[in-house]
Design an enzyme around this catalytic site. Sequence first.
Site, PDB file in Angstrom:
ATOM      1  N   LEU A  88      36.346  25.967 -56.841  1.00 40.22           N
ATOM      2  CA  LEU A  88      36.877  26.274 -55.518  1.00 40.22           C
ATOM      3  C   LEU A  88      35.845  26.141 -54.401  1.00 40.22           C
ATOM      4  O   LEU A  88      36.162  25.646 -53.332  1.00 40.22           O
ATOM      5  CB  LEU A  88      37.464  27.696 -55.509  1.00 40.22           C
ATOM      6  CG  LEU A  88      38.790  27.860 -56.254  1.00 40.22           C
ATOM      7  CD1 LEU A  88      39.129  29.329 -56.433  1.00 40.22           C
ATOM      8  CD2 LEU A  88      39.914  27.140 -55.518  1.00 40.22           C
ATOM      9  N   HIS A  89      34.623  26.628 -54.595  1.00 37.37           N
ATOM     10  CA  HIS A  89      33.569  26.570 -53.568  1.00 37.37           C
ATOM     11  C   HIS A  89      34.100  27.078 -52.224  1.00 37.37           C
ATOM     12  O   HIS A  89      33.963  26.421 -51.191  1.00 37.37           O
ATOM     13  CB  HIS A  89      33.041  25.138 -53.437  1.00 37.37           C
ATOM     14  CG  HIS A  89      32.466  24.600 -54.716  1.00 37.37           C
ATOM     15  ND1 HIS A  89      31.271  25.041 -55.244  1.00 37.37           N
ATOM     16  CD2 HIS A  89      32.930  23.673 -55.590  1.00 37.37           C
ATOM     17  CE1 HIS A  89      31.021  24.406 -56.376  1.00 37.37           C
ATOM     18  NE2 HIS A  89      32.006  23.576 -56.616  1.00 37.37           N
ATOM     19  N   LEU A  90      34.706  28.257 -52.247  1.00 37.51           N
ATOM     20  CA  LEU A  90      35.412  28.769 -51.070  1.00 37.51           C
ATOM     21  C   LEU A  90      34.506  29.089 -49.897  1.00 37.51           C
ATOM     22  O   LEU A  90      34.964  29.096 -48.754  1.00 37.51           O
ATOM     23  CB  LEU A  90      36.223  30.016 -51.444  1.00 37.51           C
ATOM     24  CG  LEU A  90      37.429  29.799 -52.363  1.00 37.51           C
ATOM     25  CD1 LEU A  90      38.170  31.112 -52.574  1.00 37.51           C
ATOM     26  CD2 LEU A  90      38.381  28.740 -51.806  1.00 37.51           C
TER      27      LEU A  90
END
Length: 372
Positions: A94-96
């Site tokens: 995701l690397h939000l």
Amino acid sequence: MKIGIPREIKNNENRVGLSPSGVHALVESGHTVLVETNAGSGSFFEDVDYKEAGAEIVAEQAKVWDVDMVIKVKEPLESEYPYFKEGLVLFTYLHLANEEKLTQALIDRKVISIAYETVQLPDRSLPLLSPMSEVAGRMSAQVGAEFLQKLNGGMGILLGGVPGVPKGKVTIIGGGQAGTNAAKIALGLGADVTILDVNPKRLQQLDDLFGGRVHTIMSNPLNIELYVKQSDLVIGAVLIPGAKAPRLVTEDMIKQMKNGSVIIDIAIDQGGIFETTDKITTHDDPTYIKHGVVHYAVANMPGAVPRTSTLALNNATLPYALMLANKGYREAFKSNQPLSLGLNTYKGHVTNKGVAEAFEMEYKSVEEALHL
């Protein structure tokens, strides 16, 4: 549980969430698996392979998302947001901390999102990120060597040199999985390799690992500037789990680099460590030149070697996918603390501190959000 495996739609993302063997393991455990048509073709897995493994092949993208849990590789793109629904378990990278719009969509739709990259073991290792860090690290040295060629915009340097000619200088910022694997390939190519890291113990480990064949240097602004400006290839491989990457290499440092030198920003999916990597590139158009320096900022590097990457990722994620499917997410989080650290959003709440801090959102611990 009903599980969906969508086809990845990010530019040149040829990996797939599960291999046929992974699907077979879930089906054997009593679950229903829907695989979108041609989801595995980029990794050379055909629909018939998934069908023989027990999956149902579906042509409609909406149908593969209308499930209890979706297993992907990369973060959903905006065209996929309408498929979000309350209670959906989303298991993927995701690397939000670099994706505010996606974070808000997950919160608004009350999705239960579990990020591969923040699942963390007691020794602080990242079991679901490690295989792709290995791939990206190894690729970074290969890609750097390619773009140092004159025909690709570089200064025309062979990293290994030849007798009577200096070797190319490679500086790697960050001595974790990605940086270590970058060093392995750069050394194999014959380059003069330097690794900078903030942890003296890690530098000692790297010195032992490479038998003194790499230069190990403490990472600080002065040393970064010194080594960046004299390098032919600089690889950024710094990670803070769940949080934005720190901008360690300033624009002034980049301006001091030689024309035709190359930077590879492995950390670009978390915002990047170079001030001048101000845009994400793609495999179709991987580089741009700024201040005379070739910038490579592709966020899904392992997507270029999908067969290797999919199999490596499947090996790492499948045990956790089985746990989520067999026990349900609540019991899985209760029984496996490393997996619970992967929870980034839960039914309208942000449950990862790094993501909450990145966007000044309210943070709730996993225990608080789930009343565990």
